[in-house]
Write an enzyme that holds these catalytic residues in place. Structure first.
Site, PDB file in Angstrom:
ATOM      1  CE1 TYR A  12      -9.455  -2.892   0.749  1.00  0.00           C
ATOM      2  CE2 TYR A  12      -8.018  -1.264  -0.904  1.00  0.00           C
ATOM      3  CZ  TYR A  12      -7.928  -2.571   0.064  1.00  0.00           C
ATOM      4  OH  TYR A  12      -7.046  -2.165   0.291  1.00  0.00           O
ATOM      5  CG  HIS A  19      -5.431  -6.182  -0.326  1.00  0.00           C
ATOM      6  ND1 HIS A  19      -6.780  -6.523   0.366  1.00  0.00           N
ATOM      7  CD2 HIS A  19      -5.587  -7.146  -1.073  1.00  0.00           C
ATOM      8  CE1 HIS A  19      -7.167  -6.943   0.427  1.00  0.00           C
ATOM      9  NE2 HIS A  19      -6.396  -7.453  -0.961  1.00  0.00           N
ATOM     10  CE  LYS A  37      -3.704  -2.057   2.485  1.00  0.00           C
ATOM     11  NZ  LYS A  37      -5.128  -2.076   3.201  1.00  0.00           N
ATOM     12  CG  ASN A  47      -3.671  -1.891   6.683  1.00  0.00           C
ATOM     13  OD1 ASN A  47      -3.757  -1.799   5.876  1.00  0.00           O
ATOM     14  ND2 ASN A  47      -4.367  -2.941   7.229  1.00  0.00           N
ATOM     15  CD  GLU A  91      -8.747  -9.511  -3.140  1.00  0.00           C
ATOM     16  OE1 GLU A  91     -10.076  -8.564  -2.265  1.00  0.00           O
ATOM     17  OE2 GLU A  91      -8.066  -9.423  -2.696  1.00  0.00           O
TER      18      GLU A  91
END
Ligand code: DAT
Ligand code: MG
Length: 139
Positions: free
Chosen positions: A51, A117, A11, A114, A128
């Site tokens: 998302y 993913h 990320k 964070n 995905e």
């Protein structure tokens, strides 16, 4: 795609802090093979769609803004039991709760920012992966 693949993103916080190499090394050391990988940046539409399952949650707007704030690395990983083993490698969503030695414990800034993913099921791993890579990139 069989059940031995998962999808990941490094990320924006982890790309920004120059941890692509460290995280990729941890992924390889844990026995995953990289089947596809690219540096890219999500558009707002892409992040909202990726998302969508969280769209009613209070953090959705913040999540979309963060995920579009800079480049990410998208990748498809292969290993026996890939989805569960990769969730174990990344650790809990909140780095404060993540186990020692996990990617999020080492590199995540916060629950929102964070670092990585990881898909939560074989079905979502396939969805995905197909969201980010076309058929010829997923051999
Ligand atoms: P995970 O990424 O561990 O599968 P999730 O699917 O529940 O976690 O949520 C997706 C992402 O949304 C997560 O990686 C970071 C963000 N997020 C989740 N809960 C949050 C919260 N309480 N506050 C801010 N961001 C949150
Ligand atoms: Mg999730």
């Amino acid at each position: 795609m069989s059940g031995n693949r998962t999808f990941t993103m490094i990320k924006p916080d982890a790309v920004e802090s120059n941890n692509i190499g460290n995280i990729t090394q941890m992924i390889s050391d844990a026995g995953f093979t990289i089947k596809a990988m690219k540096l890219t940046q999500l558009s707002k539409d892409q992040a909202q769609e990726f998302y969508e399952v969280h769209k009613e949650r209070p953090f959705y707007g913040e999540l979309v803004e963060y995920m579009t704030s800079g480049p990410i690395v998208a990748a498809v990983l292969e290993k026996e039991n890939a989805v569960a083993d990769f969730r174990a490698l990344i650790g809990s969503t909140d780095p404060a709760e993540a186990a020692a030695g996990t990617i999020r414990k080492k590199y995540a800034e916060s629950k929102g920012r964070n670092a990585v993913h990881g898909s939560d099921s074989d079905e979502n791993a396939e969805i995905e992966s197909n969201f980010h890579f076309n058929e010829s990139e997923l051999v």
